[in-house]
Design a protein around this motif. Structure first.
Motif, PDB file in Angstrom:
ATOM      1  N   LEU A  37      60.412  40.208 -10.922  1.00 29.43           N
ATOM      2  CA  LEU A  37      59.979  40.143  -9.523  1.00 29.43           C
ATOM      3  C   LEU A  37      60.376  38.815  -8.886  1.00 29.43           C
ATOM      4  CD1 LEU A  37      56.458  41.812  -9.795  1.00 29.43           C
ATOM      5  CD2 LEU A  37      58.644  42.842  -9.116  1.00 29.43           C
ATOM      6  N   THR A  38      60.055  38.680  -7.623  1.00 27.28           N
ATOM      7  CA  THR A  38      60.440  37.489  -6.875  1.00 27.28           C
ATOM      8  C   THR A  38      59.253  36.549  -6.732  1.00 27.28           C
ATOM      9  OG1 THR A  38      61.874  38.928  -5.610  1.00 27.28           O
ATOM     10  CG2 THR A  38      61.556  36.702  -4.746  1.00 27.28           C
ATOM     11  N   ARG A  39      59.553  35.264  -6.794  1.00 29.70           N
ATOM     12  CA  ARG A  39      58.529  34.243  -6.668  1.00 29.70           C
ATOM     13  C   ARG A  39      58.069  34.162  -5.212  1.00 29.70           C
ATOM     14  NH1 ARG A  39      59.999  28.099  -8.184  1.00 29.70           N
ATOM     15  NH2 ARG A  39      57.911  27.227  -7.841  1.00 29.70           N
ATOM     16  N   ASP A  42      52.912  31.939  -1.542  1.00 28.35           N
ATOM     17  CA  ASP A  42      51.530  32.238  -1.158  1.00 28.35           C
ATOM     18  C   ASP A  42      50.822  33.158  -2.134  1.00 28.35           C
ATOM     19  OD1 ASP A  42      51.807  30.715   1.075  1.00 28.35           O
ATOM     20  OD2 ASP A  42      52.691  32.397   2.220  1.00 28.35           O
ATOM     21  N   PHE A  43      51.532  34.222  -2.550  1.00 25.35           N
ATOM     22  CA  PHE A  43      50.879  35.230  -3.398  1.00 25.35           C
ATOM     23  C   PHE A  43      51.395  35.210  -4.842  1.00 25.35           C
ATOM     24  CE2 PHE A  43      50.772  36.721   0.968  1.00 25.35           C
ATOM     25  CZ  PHE A  43      49.415  36.929   1.143  1.00 25.35           C
ATOM     26  N   LEU A  44      52.020  34.101  -5.232  1.00 23.05           N
ATOM     27  CA  LEU A  44      52.580  33.931  -6.576  1.00 23.05           C
ATOM     28  C   LEU A  44      53.789  34.820  -6.826  1.00 23.05           C
ATOM     29  CD1 LEU A  44      49.270  33.651  -8.623  1.00 23.05           C
ATOM     30  CD2 LEU A  44      50.812  31.775  -7.998  1.00 23.05           C
ATOM     31  N   ILE A  45      53.636  36.151  -6.614  1.00 19.58           N
ATOM     32  CA  ILE A  45      54.785  37.041  -6.776  1.00 19.58           C
ATOM     33  C   ILE A  45      54.855  38.036  -5.629  1.00 19.58           C
ATOM     34  CG2 ILE A  45      55.199  37.008  -9.267  1.00 19.58           C
ATOM     35  CD1 ILE A  45      53.209  39.360  -9.430  1.00 19.58           C
ATOM     36  N   ARG A  46      56.085  38.474  -5.393  1.00 21.91           N
ATOM     37  CA  ARG A  46      56.285  39.483  -4.376  1.00 21.91           C
ATOM     38  C   ARG A  46      56.964  40.672  -5.046  1.00 21.91           C
ATOM     39  NH1 ARG A  46      58.750  36.252  -0.691  1.00 21.91           N
ATOM     40  NH2 ARG A  46      60.813  37.008  -1.210  1.00 21.91           N
ATOM     41  N   PHE A  47      56.562  41.884  -4.664  1.00 23.88           N
ATOM     42  CA  PHE A  47      57.125  43.066  -5.322  1.00 23.88           C
ATOM     43  C   PHE A  47      58.521  43.365  -4.799  1.00 23.88           C
ATOM     44  CE2 PHE A  47      52.861  43.407  -6.711  1.00 23.88           C
ATOM     45  CZ  PHE A  47      52.958  44.012  -7.943  1.00 23.88           C
ATOM     46  N   GLU A  48      59.456  42.614  -5.301  1.00 29.74           N
ATOM     47  CA  GLU A  48      60.840  42.723  -4.846  1.00 29.74           C
ATOM     48  C   GLU A  48      61.701  42.339  -6.042  1.00 29.74           C
ATOM     49  OE1 GLU A  48      63.206  40.145  -1.713  1.00 29.74           O
ATOM     50  OE2 GLU A  48      61.470  41.141  -0.807  1.00 29.74           O
ATOM     51  N   PHE A  49      62.639  43.229  -6.419  1.00 34.48           N
ATOM     52  CA  PHE A  49      63.419  42.998  -7.626  1.00 34.48           C
ATOM     53  C   PHE A  49      64.233  41.717  -7.529  1.00 34.48           C
ATOM     54  CE2 PHE A  49      67.255  43.408 -10.193  1.00 34.48           C
ATOM     55  CZ  PHE A  49      66.688  43.658 -11.429  1.00 34.48           C
ATOM     56  N   SER A  50      64.220  40.953  -8.626  1.00 33.94           N
ATOM     57  CA  SER A  50      64.994  39.718  -8.642  1.00 33.94           C
ATOM     58  C   SER A  50      65.273  39.316 -10.083  1.00 33.94           C
ATOM     59  CB  SER A  50      64.198  38.614  -7.946  1.00 33.94           C
ATOM     60  OG  SER A  50      64.601  37.357  -8.430  1.00 33.94           O
ATOM     61  N   LEU A  51      66.403  38.677 -10.328  1.00 29.94           N
ATOM     62  CA  LEU A  51      66.743  38.232 -11.674  1.00 29.94           C
ATOM     63  C   LEU A  51      66.567  36.730 -11.806  1.00 29.94           C
ATOM     64  CD1 LEU A  51      69.841  40.412 -12.598  1.00 29.94           C
ATOM     65  CD2 LEU A  51      67.592  40.418 -13.698  1.00 29.94           C
ATOM     66  N   ASP A  52      65.925  36.092 -10.780  1.00 33.13           N
ATOM     67  CA  ASP A  52      65.785  34.635 -10.789  1.00 33.13           C
ATOM     68  C   ASP A  52      65.078  34.126 -12.037  1.00 33.13           C
ATOM     69  OD1 ASP A  52      67.115  34.434  -8.494  1.00 33.13           O
ATOM     70  OD2 ASP A  52      65.346  34.135  -7.190  1.00 33.13           O
ATOM     71  N   GLY A  53      64.028  34.839 -12.396  1.00 30.48           N
ATOM     72  CA  GLY A  53      63.265  34.433 -13.577  1.00 30.48           C
ATOM     73  C   GLY A  53      64.150  34.352 -14.803  1.00 30.48           C
ATOM     74  N   THR A 248      53.854  24.805 -12.009  1.00 29.90           N
ATOM     75  CA  THR A 248      54.990  25.103 -11.151  1.00 29.90           C
ATOM     76  C   THR A 248      54.790  26.395 -10.377  1.00 29.90           C
ATOM     77  OG1 THR A 248      56.173  24.319 -13.075  1.00 29.90           O
ATOM     78  CG2 THR A 248      57.498  24.904 -11.169  1.00 29.90           C
ATOM     79  N   ARG A 249      53.950  27.255 -10.905  1.00 31.32           N
ATOM     80  CA  ARG A 249      53.659  28.541 -10.256  1.00 31.32           C
ATOM     81  C   ARG A 249      54.904  29.400 -10.107  1.00 31.32           C
ATOM     82  NH1 ARG A 249      48.125  28.884  -7.468  1.00 31.32           N
ATOM     83  NH2 ARG A 249      47.137  27.289  -8.698  1.00 31.32           N
ATOM     84  N   ASP A 250      55.771  29.354 -11.108  1.00 28.94           N
ATOM     85  CA  ASP A 250      56.938  30.233 -11.111  1.00 28.94           C
ATOM     86  C   ASP A 250      56.650  31.367 -12.095  1.00 28.94           C
ATOM     87  OD1 ASP A 250      59.353  31.476 -11.153  1.00 28.94           O
ATOM     88  OD2 ASP A 250      60.533  29.651 -11.499  1.00 28.94           O
TER      89      ASP A 250
END
Lengths: 290, 368
Positions: A37-39, A42-53, A248-250
Motif C-alpha cells: 500500500l501507499t504511505r 495523516d492516516f499512516l496508509i492509503r488503500f492504493e497499490f504501491s511498490l514503495d515499501g 518514521t511511520r513508514d
C-alpha cells in the motif's frame, strides 16, 4: 460415543484452527497487504497499490544494514553453538539423574525479565562497570575499555539471552542418539574425533539446525538489546522494523520488512526439514519392519 | 581341534559391576579359525566376555592376549576385532555401502580397494543390489546381513557376534544360522558367537563354552557337551534330561558301578572313581529312554512308572511318567506307525529301559 468423539474432534480442531486463522493468518495477511500500500502522513496508509515499501527493502543502504544484522545474528548463533554443543556433550557424560537439575539451573535466569538482565549487562560492561573496574583494579589496563555500545556488547547480550535456546534442542537431539552406534563406530576403528564428526554431529544435526533457528530469528529481532547495548549505531532488523512503525511511520516499508523476516523464517524451516530428513534416525532393530 | 593354533587367550579375567561379580577368574583359549559359542542363561557374563575382547569394557584383572599381543592396552578402535551387534547398530544416516565402507575408511584404505572390498562383502551376503539403500529401507534379515558385511569387510582376526540372530523370527533365524556357518567356512575367520539359545549353539559351533554365574562350566564340542555334560547345570541347560538321585552300592569293574536309585539296582557306566555309598545323579536324555510293557522287561534293568501325560510332537511322542517315588520322567520316542503297542493310554503302567552306557553319572551336587 463415536458421535461424541467426532464432535469433540470437530470442536477441538475447529477452535484451534479458528484461533490460528484469526490471530496468525489474518494479521499476517494484513501485514502482507500493507506492504503493497501507499504511505499516508495523516492516516499512516492509503488503500492504493504501491511498490514503495518493497523498493526501500532493496535500497543499497538498507541491504547493508540487513547484512549487518544478519551477520550479527550468525555470529551470535555460532557463539551459542560453540558453547552449547560442548556443554551438552559434557552434560551427557554426567549421570542421568543430574541432567534435569542442570537444565533447570539453565532455565532459572529466565524467570527474570530479559530487559532487566540486559540492564544488568549494561552495568557489567559500562565504563565504570564491573569488568572495567576489575581489570583496572588488578592493573591489567590503565584506562577503561569501550565495551558498551559496540557490536561486541550487542553480540554478548544476544548470546547470553539466547544460549538456552541453542542448548535445549541440541540436548533433546543428543538424548535420542543411540549410544550403541558410537560403540559400533569405535569397533570399526573410528577414534573420538571421527566418531564426533561422522556419527554424533550428523545425527544431532536436526538439533543444531533447530537451535540455530531459535537463535538467529530472535537475534535479528530483539531491538531492545541493540538499543540498550549497541547504542544507536548497531541496529538489528528488529530496530529498523520498530522504527518504521513507531518513529518514521513508514508502515508499508515496515510491513515489507516483516514479510521479509517471515520469508527468512520459512527458508530456515525448510533447512530444518532437510536436516531431519538427511539424518533419518531410524535404524537397527527398532525399525518399522518389526 | 589339533589342527588349530591358539588365537586369543583370556586368563584370569574378572569383572565386577557395582557389587555384582559378572566374571570370576575366567580362563579361555580361542583357536584360530574355529566357530566358538559362548552359551549361558542371561546374566551369566557371556556378553561381558565379548565386550572385554572388543574393548568396550575393561577387565578388573587378568589378561587378553591375541597372538602374543596384549589387547588390554589397546583401545577398542585399535583392536583387530570386529563385532556384529545384537541391535545391528547400523548407521541410519548412511547408505548400506557407506555403512560397510566405514571401517575401511577409518583405517585409511585406498578408495579403489574400498570399492572392491565393499562390493565383494555385499555380494557375499547377497545384498549387492541394495548398496544405495538406507538401513531403514531393509528388512530385519537384510539389516542383519549388512551388519555382518560391515564387520567382515575389515578382515578381522576375530569376529564377535552378540546374540546376533535373536531379533529374527524362527525361520529367518534358521536360514541365517546356515548362512553364518557358510560365511565362517568361506572367510576362515574365527567366530565367537554369544547366545542363550542352546539349539543355535549346538547346530553352529565347533566348540561350545557353557557359562554360568561368571564361571566356565564346560568347554567342548556340541556332542561332548550334549552327551557328556560335566555337571548338573550343563546337563539341564542343554536339552532336556531326566534326573535320578541314588547312591553307589559297589564297583563292578573299571567302567561300571552298581547304583541304587528309584528302589532298583542299576548298573551304570562311569569314568568317575566312585566308591561305595557315594551319592550320585544318574541322568538320562528323554530320547534314550525306551518304554515297554512291564511284563516284557522282567529280566532286565528297568524302572516302573505310570504315564500321566502324552504329548504328540509329530516326529516324536513325548510321554510323561511318574515313578513310584514321585520322580517325573520324560520319554521321547520316535513314532512307529507299524507298532500296535506304541500308543499309550493315560494311567497305563510302563517299564523304562535304556542301553547301559547311554546314561550320564555325576557326583551328587548339594545345591540341587
Amino acid at each position: 460415543m463415536k458421535m461424541q468423539i467426532n464432535q469433540f474432534r470437530f470442536w477441538a480442531i475447529g477452535l484451534a484452527t479458528s484461533w490460528l486463522a484469526l490471530f496468525v493468518l489474518v494479521p499476517s495477511l494484513m501485514v502482507l497487504v500493507t506492504s503493497f500500500l501507499t504511505r499516508d502522513p495523516d492516516f499512516l496508509i492509503r488503500f492504493e497499490f504501491s511498490l514503495d515499501g518493497w523498493r526501500s527493502v532493496f535500497d543499497p543502504s538498507f541491504i547493508s544494514l540487513l547484512w549487518d544484522s544478519l551477520s550479527m545474528a550468525l555470529i551470535t548463533a555460532s557463539i551459542c553453538l560453540a558453547i552449547a554443543y560442548p556443554f551438552v556433550m559434557c552434560l551427557m557424560s554426567l549421570p542421568s539423574k543430574w541432567r534435569p537439575i542442570i537444565l533447570f539451573l539453565l532455565i532459572v535466569p529466565f524467570w527474570t525479565n530479559s530487559l532487566v538482565r540486559i540492564y544488568a549487562i549494561q552495568y557489567l560492561l559500562g565504563k565504570k562497570g564491573l569488568i572495567n573496574d576489575a581489570m583496572l583494579g588488578i592493573g591489567l589496563i590503565d584506562k577503561p575499555l569501550d565495551l558498551l555500545y559496540t557490536p561486541f556488547a550487542v553480540i554478548f547480550g544476544l548470546s547470553y539471552i539466547l544460549l538456552p535456546f541453542m542448548i535445549l534442542p541440541i540436548y533433546s537431539a543428543m538424548e535420542k542418539l543411540d549410544l550403541r552406534l558410537l560403540d559400533a563406530a569405535k569397533d570399526l576403528g573410528a577414534n573420538a574425533a571421527q566418531r564426533l564428526w561422522r556419527i554424533t554431529l550428523p545425527l544431532t544435526l536436526p538439533g543444531i539446525v533447530a537451535g540455530s533457528l531459535m537463535v538467529i530469528l530472535p537475534a535479528m529481532g530483539m531491538f531492545f538489546v541493540a538499543d540498550l547495548l549497541g547504542g544507536s549505531k548497531h541496529a538489528l532488523l528488529g530496530n529498523v522494523i520498530k522504527n518504521q512503525f513507531i518513529q518514521t511511520r513508514d508502515w508499508p516499508f515496515g510491513a515489507a520488512l516483516s514479510v521479509l523476516m517471515i520469508l527468512l523464517l520459512s527458508f530456515m524451516l525448510w533447512l530444518y526439514y532437510r536436516a531431519t530428513k538427511l539424518s533419518n534416525r531410524q535404524g537397527g532393530i527398532n525399525d518399522s519392519d518389526f | 581341534m589339533t589342527e588349530y593354533q591358539p588365537l586369543l587367550q583370556l586368563s584370569g579375567i574378572s569383572k565386577t559391576f557395582a557389587d555384582n561379580t559378572v566374571l570370576d577368574a575366567l580362563d579361555l583359549t580361542i583357536y584360530d579359525g574355529e566357530f566358538l559359542t559362548l552359551l549361558g542363561p542371561s546374566g551369566c557374563g557371556k556378553t561381558t566376555v565379548l565386550r572385554i575382547i572388543a574393548g568396550f569394557e575393561q577387565e578388573d584383572c587378568g589378561s587378553v592376549m591375541l597372538d602374543q599381543q596384549n589387547l588390554s592396552v589397546l583401545k577398542a578402535e585399535q583392536r583387530p576385532v570386529n563385532t556384529v551387534f545384537q541391535s545391528y547398530a547400523l548407521f541410519p544416516h548412511m547408505t548400506v555401502y557407506e555403512n560397510v565402507a566405514f571401517g575401511l575408511k577409518m583405517h585409511k584404505v585406498a578408495k579403489a580397494e574400498i570399492n572392491t572390498r565393499v562390493d565383494e562383502a555385499l555380494r557375499m551376503v547377497r545384498l549387492d543390489s541394495f548398496a544405495q539403500r538406507k538401513p531403514h529401507q531393509l528388512s530385519g534379515g537384510q539389516q542383519q546381513r549388512v551388519a555382518i558385511a560391515r564387520a567382515v569387510v575389515n578382515r578381522p582376526r576375530l569376529l564377535l557376534l552378540d546374540e546376533s540372530l535373536s531379533a529374527l523370527d524362527y525361520k529367518l533365524r534358521q536360514e541365517m544360522q546356515i548362512e553364518l556357518k557358510r560365511l565362517q567356512r568361506q572367510l576362515n575367520i574365527t567366530f565367537v558367537y554369544v547366545t542363550h539359545d542352546q539349539e543355535e549353539a549346538l547346530s553352529m559351533s565347533d566348540r561350545i563354552v557353557v557359562l554360568n554365574k561368571g564361571k566356565v562350566q564346560q568347554i567342548g564340542t556340541p556332542r561332548e557337551i550334549y552327551e557328556n555334560p560335566a555337571n548338573l547345570f550343563v546337563a539341564r541347560f542343554i536339552g532336556e534330561i531326566n534326573q535320578f538321585d541314588g547312591h553307589v552300592v559297589r564297583r563292578i569293574d573299571n567302567d561300571h558301578v552298581e547304583v541304587i536309585a528309584e528302589g532298583a539296582d542299576w548298573v551304570v557306566k562311569t569314568d568317575y572313581p566312585f566308591a561305595a555309598n557315594d551319592k550320585v545323579h544318574v541322568l538320562l536324555r528323554p530320547e534314550d529312554v525306551r518304554l515297554t510293557k512291564p511284563d516284557l522287561a522282567l529280566n532286565t534293568v528297568h524302572v516302573e512308572g505310570q504315564i500321566y501325560e502324552c504329548n504328540y510332537k509329530g516326529k516324536t511322542l513325548d510321554s510323561y511318567i511318574r515313578l513310584a517315588s514321585g520322580t517325573k520322567v520324560i520319554a521321547s520316542e520316535f513314532f512307529d506307525e507299524d507298532d500296535p503297542d506304541f500308543d499309550y493310554r493315560l494311567e497305563q503302567k510302563v517299564a523304562l529301559q535304556w542301553t547301559t552306557g547311554w546314561e550320564v553319572v555325576l557326583p551328587y551336587e548339594d545345591a540341587n
